[in-house]
Design a protein around this motif. Structure first.
Motif: not given
Length: 127
Positions: A9, A41, A44-45, A47-48, A102-105, A109, A111
């Motif tokens: 990201l 955040r 992340q949203c 990018g996912a 989906l996940s992000h940290s 991100a 998928c």
């Protein structure tokens, strides 16, 4: 078959790139992203959502579906609408047999998408 996509990201740290990408995602994703106070955040949203869009393009083979969607038509294909089941797990309306997660940290991100229930979790490792 299950496919997993991972995105860095950091590209969204460029305000112009983030603004451009924000204009390309579906209105629901944009609205959700802009509710976040923290810039990370928001990244992340968005990018996912971009990863999900790419995954849907790849499995459709048409390259005409962009953005996870709200039932709009692009080209000859209706964009699948994201809904949530009673437990809050998202699914694609009108796309039976296509599952995603989906996940992000931190600055990444992930998928996962496939023809059966899938799950993906991305975590940053703290030293």
């Amino acid at each position: 078959m299950i496919h997993v996509y991972v995105g860095d990201l950091a590209v969204y740290q460029d305000p112009d790139k983030f603004a451009q990408t924000l204009c390309e995602v579906d209105p629901e994703r944009k609205k959700r992203a802009m509710k976040y106070q923290q810039e990370l955040r928001r990244h992340q949203c968005v990018g996912a959502g971009v990863l999900l869009s790419r995954a849907l393009e790849n499995i459709s083979g048409s390259g005409k579906t962009t953005g996870e969607t709200t039932g709009e038509t692009t080209g000859d294909q209706e964009r699948p609408e994201i809904r949530h089941d009673k437990n809050g797990k998202p699914y694609l309306k009108n796309r039976e047999g296509v599952f995603f997660n989906l996940s992000h940290s931190q600055g990444f991100a992930a998928c996962a998408i496939g023809d059966r229930e899938v799950g993906v979790d991305i975590q940053s490792i703290r030293p």
